[in-house]
Design a protein around this motif. Structure first.
Motif, PDB file in Angstrom:
ATOM      1  N   LEU A   1       0.787  -1.077   0.158  1.00  0.00           N
ATOM      2  CA  LEU A   1       0.019   0.035   0.075  1.00  0.00           C
ATOM      3  C   LEU A   1       0.912   1.191   0.106  1.00  0.00           C
ATOM      4  CD1 LEU A   1      -2.877  -1.317   2.440  1.00  0.00           C
ATOM      5  CD2 LEU A   1      -3.193  -0.610  -0.089  1.00  0.00           C
ATOM      6  N   ARG A   2       2.069   1.268   0.699  1.00  0.00           N
ATOM      7  CA  ARG A   2       2.842   2.479   0.686  1.00  0.00           C
ATOM      8  C   ARG A   2       3.308   2.783  -0.862  1.00  0.00           C
ATOM      9  NH1 ARG A   2       4.769   0.860   6.094  1.00  0.00           N
ATOM     10  NH2 ARG A   2       3.892   2.482   7.703  1.00  0.00           N
ATOM     11  N   GLY A   3       3.602   1.603  -1.376  1.00  0.00           N
ATOM     12  CA  GLY A   3       4.154   1.586  -2.548  1.00  0.00           C
ATOM     13  C   GLY A   3       3.201   2.110  -3.722  1.00  0.00           C
TER      14      GLY A   3
ATOM     15  N   GLY B   1       1.490   4.583  -2.706  1.00  0.00           N
ATOM     16  CA  GLY B   1       1.256   6.079  -2.412  1.00  0.00           C
ATOM     17  C   GLY B   1       0.446   6.404  -1.177  1.00  0.00           C
ATOM     18  N   VAL B   2      -0.187   5.246  -0.581  1.00  0.00           N
ATOM     19  CA  VAL B   2      -0.788   5.272   0.662  1.00  0.00           C
ATOM     20  C   VAL B   2      -0.314   5.914   1.752  1.00  0.00           C
ATOM     21  CG1 VAL B   2      -2.637   4.290   2.342  1.00  0.00           C
ATOM     22  CG2 VAL B   2      -2.265   3.753  -0.325  1.00  0.00           C
ATOM     23  N   ARG B   3      -0.758   6.858   2.551  1.00  0.00           N
ATOM     24  CA  ARG B   3      -0.123   7.450   3.553  1.00  0.00           C
ATOM     25  C   ARG B   3      -0.589   7.087   5.170  1.00  0.00           C
ATOM     26  NH1 ARG B   3      -1.003  13.393   1.202  1.00  0.00           N
ATOM     27  NH2 ARG B   3      -0.191  13.067  -0.764  1.00  0.00           N
ATOM     28  N   PHE B   4       0.403   6.385   5.703  1.00  0.00           N
ATOM     29  CA  PHE B   4       0.004   5.820   7.215  1.00  0.00           C
ATOM     30  C   PHE B   4       0.125   6.865   8.495  1.00  0.00           C
ATOM     31  CE2 PHE B   4      -0.192   2.299   4.329  1.00  0.00           C
ATOM     32  CZ  PHE B   4      -1.185   1.548   4.717  1.00  0.00           C
ATOM     33  N   GLY B   5      -0.542   6.653   9.323  1.00  0.00           N
ATOM     34  CA  GLY B   5      -0.249   7.118  10.669  1.00  0.00           C
ATOM     35  C   GLY B   5       0.356   6.353  11.683  1.00  0.00           C
TER      36      GLY B   5
END
Ligand SMILES: Cc1cc2nc3c(=O)[nH]c(=O)nc-3n(C[C@H](O)[C@H](O)[C@H](O)COP(=O)(O)O)c2cc1C
Length: 175
Positions: A142-144, A146-150
Motif C-alpha cells: 500500500l505504501r508503494g 502512495g497510501v499514507r499511514f499514521g
C-alpha cells in the motif's frame, strides 16, 4: 482551506470494525471544522454496533454508505478529493492490499488509490496481528501505491487515537 467561492472539498471517511470506531464522531467534527464535506463509508461489520450510525449520519448530513448502490441508482456521493481510513482494521488493510473488493469500503479504496486521490490511514491493529507477515507485506504494497499511514495504534496503554492526524495525512502541506 478553500476560498469563499470554491465548492468545499469532499472527504470519504472509511470506518472499519475496530473498538475505537465508537469515537469516529471526533474525526467527523474535526473534518467539518476544517471545511470538508464528509461522506462516511463503513464496512458491514462496523455498521453492526461499532459506532453511533445515526449520530454520524446526522453530523455529515448524509446517509452512511455500506453496500453498493443498485444498478441504475444515482451515485450517492460525489467523487472524493481525499479519503481517510480510520480506524483501519487488519482485515480491511490486508484485503485492500490483495485487491479483494468484497465490501464497498474495500472496493472504493481499491478504486480511489488507482486515481491518485490522497489516502490517509490510521491503523488500529494489535501487536500480535501486526506481526503477521501478510500484514507487513500489505503495508509495503500500500505504501508503494502512495497510501499514507499514521502511527500504529494498538488500543492499549492509554495512548490517544490521533483522529486529526488522518486529516493531516491528506491535506496539502501537512503531510
Ligand atoms: C469489540 C471488537 C473490537 C475489535 N477491534 C479490532 C481492532 O481494533 N482492530 C482490528 O483489526 N480488528 C478488530 N476487531 C475484529 C474485527 O472486527 C474483524 O476482524 C472484522 O472482520 C473486521 O471487519 P472489517 O475490516 O470489514 O471492518 C474487533 C472486534 C470486536 C468484536
Amino acid at each position: 482551506m478553500t476560498g469563499q467561492d470554491e465548492i468545499p472539498p469532499f472527504l470519504y471517511v472509511v470506518v472499519c470494525a475496530a473498538g475505537i470506531a465508537a469515537d469516529v464522531g471526533k474525526l467527523i467534527t474535526a473534518a467539518r471544522e476544517r471545511e470538508w464535506q464528509v461522506g462516511v463509508i463503513a464496512t458491514p461489520t462496523a455498521m453492526n454496533g461499532f459506532f453511533d450510525t445515526a449520530a454520524v449520519a446526522a453530523a455529515t448530513g448524509r446517509p452512511i454508505r455500506s453496500a453498493w448502490r443498485r444498478p441504475g441508482d444515482p451515485r450517492p456521493f460525489p467523487d472524493p478529493d481525499a479519503v481517510v481510513v480510520a480506524p483501519a482494521t487488519f482485515n480491511t488493510i490486508n484485503k485492500w492490499a490483495a485487491g479483494i473488493a468484497d465490501t464497498l469500503a474495500v472496493g472504493t479504496l481499491c478504486e480511489v488509490a488507482a486515481r491518485g486521490v490522497p489516502i490517509g490511514v490510521l491503523p488500529c491493529v494489535s501487536d500480535d496481528l501486526a506481526g503477521h507477515p501478510a500484514y507487513q507485506d500489505s503495508l509495503i504494497r500500500l505504501r508503494g501505491m502512495g497510501v499514507r499511514f499514521g502511527q500504529p495504534y494498538q488500543g492499549a496503554g492509554g495512548d490517544e487515537f490521533g483522529w486529526e492526524r488522518a486529516l493531516d495525512l491528506v491535506e496539502p502541506g501537512r503531510y
